[in-house]
Design a protein around this motif. Sequence first.
Motif, mmCIF file in Angstrom:
data_model
loop_
_atom_site.group_PDB
_atom_site.id
_atom_site.type_symbol
_atom_site.label_atom_id
_atom_site.label_comp_id
_atom_site.label_asym_id
_atom_site.label_seq_id
_atom_site.Cartn_x
_atom_site.Cartn_y
_atom_site.Cartn_z
ATOM 1 N N THR A 34 -0.578 -2.502 11.766
ATOM 2 C CA THR A 34 -0.001 -1.346 11.075
ATOM 3 C C THR A 34 -0.804 -0.128 11.493
ATOM 4 O O THR A 34 -2.040 -0.155 11.465
ATOM 5 N N VAL A 36 -1.841 3.900 10.870
ATOM 6 C CA VAL A 36 -1.869 4.900 9.806
ATOM 7 C C VAL A 36 -2.547 6.153 10.341
ATOM 8 O O VAL A 36 -3.622 6.087 10.939
ATOM 9 N N GLU A 95 2.320 4.464 8.999
ATOM 10 C CA GLU A 95 2.211 5.228 7.756
ATOM 11 C C GLU A 95 1.607 6.593 8.074
ATOM 12 O O GLU A 95 0.592 6.680 8.775
ATOM 13 N N GLU A 97 -0.239 10.088 6.871
ATOM 14 C CA GLU A 97 -1.078 10.651 5.816
ATOM 15 C C GLU A 97 -0.363 11.842 5.181
ATOM 16 O O GLU A 97 0.065 12.762 5.879
ATOM 17 N N ALA A 104 -3.856 7.131 2.652
ATOM 18 C CA ALA A 104 -2.947 6.089 3.132
ATOM 19 C C ALA A 104 -3.718 4.897 3.681
ATOM 20 O O ALA A 104 -3.331 3.753 3.479
ATOM 21 N N GLU A 108 -3.347 1.048 2.383
ATOM 22 C CA GLU A 108 -2.904 0.000 3.298
ATOM 23 C C GLU A 108 -3.953 -1.080 3.510
ATOM 24 O O GLU A 108 -3.627 -2.229 3.814
#
Length: 276
Positions: A34, A36, A95, A97, A104, A108
């Motif tokens: 993921t 971010v 994701e 911010e 974030a 996460e």
Amino acid sequence: MIKRILVGLGGTPFTTVSTQCATKLASLHQAQTTGVTVVDIGKLAKVGPVPAGADFYAQRMRDRKAQVSREGIEQAIDAFKASCSAQSVVCRRIEYEQKDPFTAMIAEARYNDLTIFGLRSIFDYGFVSDPDKAIIKLVTQGVRPILAVAETDRPVRKALIAYSGSMESAKAIRHFLHLKLWPDVKLHIVHFKERADSEPFLLRDAAEFCQAHGFEVQTDLLDGQARSDLLPFAHDIDADLIVMGNSVHKTLIKQLLGDTVLETIKSADLPLFLSQ
């Protein structure tokens, strides 16, 4: 076992290395990633008050911040997705911010096994006005373990474990062994005799624990202080990574991680594995 990796995307050279490291590890362990973003673009232009005679340094910080732009972030995201695709790694999502930096990432991190991010970029690129507090916030809010990459990528063949004898230091060793990020890595444990009551058996016990997990281990009991002598020793033995623990039980900011960890984050040109 590692199944999910969280990657901080800041649009700096550290982001490129974070992407490379994350996708290699994800491919090796069949893990998902993921991404971010970790930058509030709107705040980057603010340098804050400039003391008399500090105009040069203020301009250098503005130049550093100018390297991190909305376009740069989007390029970093595209490169991250491309690297995942090239390594046949599943990128779960990106994701963005939206609030304070790292909000974030903190959210996460709850459901990821490892966070990979260039912590030194917080100091070098002015993401926040108080880097020490930002790092403390990441750790105290549960973002750990963290693999803090350096500005250049390198294969990890030898890991130096900085062992103080504390419970936090022992936990860091245990987390590193359990994740087994690099199954064939050689370990070198060092303990600096900063106090007269340093016990040699601490190294023996730590080494036996690592050997029980199937790792090849060397140890060194040295005079000196970890804060000043750890990095030079890491270079002397050609270490590719430093493993460190931290404590979050005290209240003063510099005591939360300890001067040694904060100083190492600021100056290390090697990746760091930080845990608790």
